[in-house]
Design a protein around this motif. Sequence first.
Motif: not given
Length: 472
Positions: A221, A265, A268, A305, A443, A471
């Motif tokens: 992650n 993800e 992010n 994502t 997200g 995500a």
Amino acid sequence: MSEPVSATPAPASAPQARILIADDQADVLEALRFLLKRDGYAIHTAQSPAGVLATLESEDVDVLLMDLNYARDTTSGREGLDLLARVRQLDSSLPVVVMTAWGSVEGAVEAMRGGARDYVQKPWDNTRLLATLRTQLELGRALRRSRRLEEENTHLRKGGERPAFLGESRAMQPIRRMVERVAPSGANVLITGEHGTGKEVVARWIHSASGRPERPFVAVNSGGLSEGIFESELFGHVKGAFTDAKTDRIGCFELADGGTLFLDEIGNMPLTQQAKLLRVLQTGELHPVGSSKVRRVSVRVVSATNVDLSKAVAEGRFREDLLYRLNTVEVHLPPLRERREDIALLAAHFLNIHGHRYGRSGLKLSPSALDALMAYPWPGNVRELEHAVERALLMAATDEVTAEDFLLRRGGGGREGQARLEEMTLEEVERYLIERSLGRHEGNVSDAAKALGLSRSALYRRMQYYGIKGAR
């Protein structure tokens, strides 16, 4: 010394083994270089203990072949034994073969007690020397594989059968064709789409259909790693690099070497972390935290994502050069509401999986259940459908799962939706609100946490508890 003997060279596809030769005599180094280069090895040399340590700090080597004496006026081997102890501290898995003069077997025995794997006597026999090095290379690689497996046990990895990548709808057909073409290529892939559309399933399918399915698939992650653990998690660290570094740790890039690294993800990830990731993707080289030694890796990167990365680039939140590295091929997964023809297929698949899991095989969906599934908007996409099927299976009183077993909110909103919210348990409400907040903020966990009145770490803990991914 006998004439050099060349062994059968390793296959061209095998990685070239790297040997560090340490001796204070230039003619010895040259003779060994000549012998070992003919046998296909990459050679590094050093003429002093300081040179050995400097090389090990900066280079990855597979075997150290070292003399025990470096000062011309001594034959005690003390320098070599002290060097051996330093090498063991630096890398306990590195095979060390010591060279000792004829008649100094006592020194070789002491070196073996200190951690050396084997010894050869000067003048050496070429055949025996080459056989010894081959043996230690294999043992060293086996030890490092064992260490890697220990680290891999801490990561979620699914092997064996290829994961189910279901979808026969018109919206999914071109995506399936694209994925089938791209998977064997080894190209980096960026998978985009809303929460719960099945991005990790596609990533695992790509890995299983690649030319390296037997190699590791490591998922991380990437958007949830704090600045303090980002480098350690991805690149590893050495013992003593920071307060809690009690042992060496292999990072996700090394764990995935030869295989696939799935960066979930990715949208992010903070800019500072993006720069560190970009450097490794550009060079294939990394430095574990606390070490200056270069590690070289060959990793296929599949990232995912639900963030619009082009918009993030325009707003200065995502590096354009990193985006180019990640999206050699981009695969966009449509939301479930745009592929309704697949709902029945997916529901039957999940019913079969969870039926086996809970000992309720053979359950069927009633016509009313299928109607309810088709009418529902599925804001949580495929992931929400799977959770709904699992819950309905547990609620079903007969072998037929009905619409009432799903407890779905008709229309997905309005007063009926509000009534359904009031019927939920506290945990169901919390999960629902978290998913809604993540959906509203594309997200972005930080923004979703702020809207919910939580810290980023508190939201991540709740997401982990409910099995929610920012995500996918």
